[in-house]
Design a protein around this motif. Structure first.
Motif: not given
Length: 433
Positions: A317-326, A374-379, A397-398
């Protein structure tokens, strides 16, 4: 596998709209791992699902747009010996069942041992629908909204859930994969009146938008995201339809959540809940006025960010905030089931996150819409590059709403270069070209 069509990041677990009613998805999220920064590899059904099931990026297969189910197998085979995930599991002794919109047109030939597909010829798998449209009369799109039909039981998704519940209540002598593909909240946003009544129009909270939001994006961005067959924010505002659209979308989420609950109740009653891995996902997001549009099919946050939840045995049971993909679902499923890895999978197994408190190495996610965009997404950042070389860069963030394009800011040059390195140097040509 619970696949929900065009469900954006408004679900409670992601916290992006306060009025969403999704108790069954919420319960699933509370019982497992929520990936709060998950992204589709394409912001449109066909290539997103092709990527998910093949375990290959669109830039590997050349599948950038919608693809008929009967062409999917050959398109994947042209670039890789991999099987689609259901067929791969069948090779390891799994019985494969499905209902609803699983692959883009429902159920791809040869994917299932048992499949229940379309039930309504008038509107295909997006029905049923009234004889005449209610609010939006452009026949180039399914977009429309309103109260229809009278009964839940007449909805395609209800019947998909009913099949799933019946299947789960059976005795099973062999391991199974059950894929249920729900079409709401895909357009048309038709649901029985009782679901609309849950969201009184005068209480609807509208997304915060910026009138000149598109002033600092390149022309290529405007051209790519243009969907003239669908309503604009200006039209919705001038015709007092923004709140009715929002009401219908929220009602569609509430309805599909009810269908998820039907399946999950049956799983719990079946006695299989303790040994069944559950994955809930959406194939892409959706804009509800943000960026002046009501559509997916863009490389902005609201088009690519999706719910992704795993629950079941050995899932924390957790929430993970780093990027992942399908793209990571195929290898994760194999790993969680204790099956050999598929060397062709381009994604990575998320088992260390699901099964422990581990933090994996940062892996920015890549989404694509149309060959060369393309789009590239990090934290923290989203970098977008279009075929003509024009760019966008957002600091979440901002600037979580992506209102301020920082691509021309010299102070962001290092961030831009770092993310651009994840764009493939030689992407596959568009197979539809």
């Amino acid at each position: 596998m619970l696949m929900i069509d065009d469900l954006n990041d408004w679900v409670t677990a992601l916290g992006d709209h306060p009025q969403v009613f999704s108790p069954n998805i919420d319960a699933l999220a509370a019982s497992g791992t929520v990936f709060a920064n998950a992204h589709a590899q394409a912001p449109i059904c066909g290539p997103s699902r092709a990527s998910l099931f093949s375990g290959l990026y669109p830039a590997q297969t050349g599948i950038y747009g919608q693809i008929p189910d009967d062409q999917l197998g050959a398109a994947v085979a042209a670039v890789s010996p991999t099987q689609l995930m259901p067929q791969h599991l069948r090779g390891h002794g799994f019985y494969i069942a499905g209902s609803g919109k699983v692959s883009h047109q429902g159920g791809q030939e040869g994917m299932f041992d048992e499949y229940v597909g379309r039930v309504d010829e008038h509107r295909g798998q997006y029905g049923p629908g009234p004889e005449q449209r209610m609010r939006w009369f452009d026949n180039r799109t399914h977009t429309d909204w309103g109260a229809y039909p009278d009964r839940d039981e007449d909805m395609f998704d209800y019947q998909t859930a009913a099949f799933g519940a019946e299947f789960l209540r059976r005795d099973h002598a062999t391991p199974f994969m059950l894929a249920l593909g729900f079409v709401r909240p895909h357009v048309p946003w038709y649901v029985p009146q009782r679901w609309l009544d849950m969201f009184p129009l005068d209480e609807i909270e509208l997304p915060v938008v910026r009138e000149n939001d598109l002033d600092d994006v390149p022309q290529a961005a405007r051209d790519l995201a243009a969907v003239p067959q669908m309503p604009t924010l200006e039209w919705a505002q001038s015709n007092d339809e923004w709140r009715p659209i929002m009401q219908a979308y929220l009602a569609s989420i509430a309805f599909v959540d009810h269908c998820v609950g039907m399946a999950m109740d049956a799983l719990r009653e079946s006695g299989h809940a303790d040994d069944t891995l559950v994955c809930l996902l959406s194939d892409n997001g959706y804009h509800l006025g943000e960026k002046q549009r009501f559509a997916k099919m863009s490389l902005w946050q609201h088009s690519t960010r999706v719910p992704l939840i795993f629950s079941g045995p050995n899932v924390q049971q957790r929430v993970y905030t780093d990027p992942v993909g399908l793209i990571d679902i195929f290898p994760t499923v194999l790993d969680m089931l204790g099956l050999p890895a598929n060397a062709e999978n381009a994604g990575r197994s998320l088992k260390p996150i699901l099964a422990s408190d581990a933090v994996m190495a940062l892996q920015p996610q890549v989404s694509v819409f149309g060959a060369g965009n393309f789009a590239v997404i990090d934290q923290r950042h989203r970098y977008i590059r279009y075929t003509d070389g024009s760019e966008e860069l957002y600091d979440h963030e901002s600037d979580p709403m992506e209102w301020h394009n920082q691509a021309a800011n010299p102070a962001m040059a290092e961030v831009k270069a770092r993310l651009a390195a994840y764009i493939p140097a030689e992407p596959a040509a568009d197979i539809a070209a």
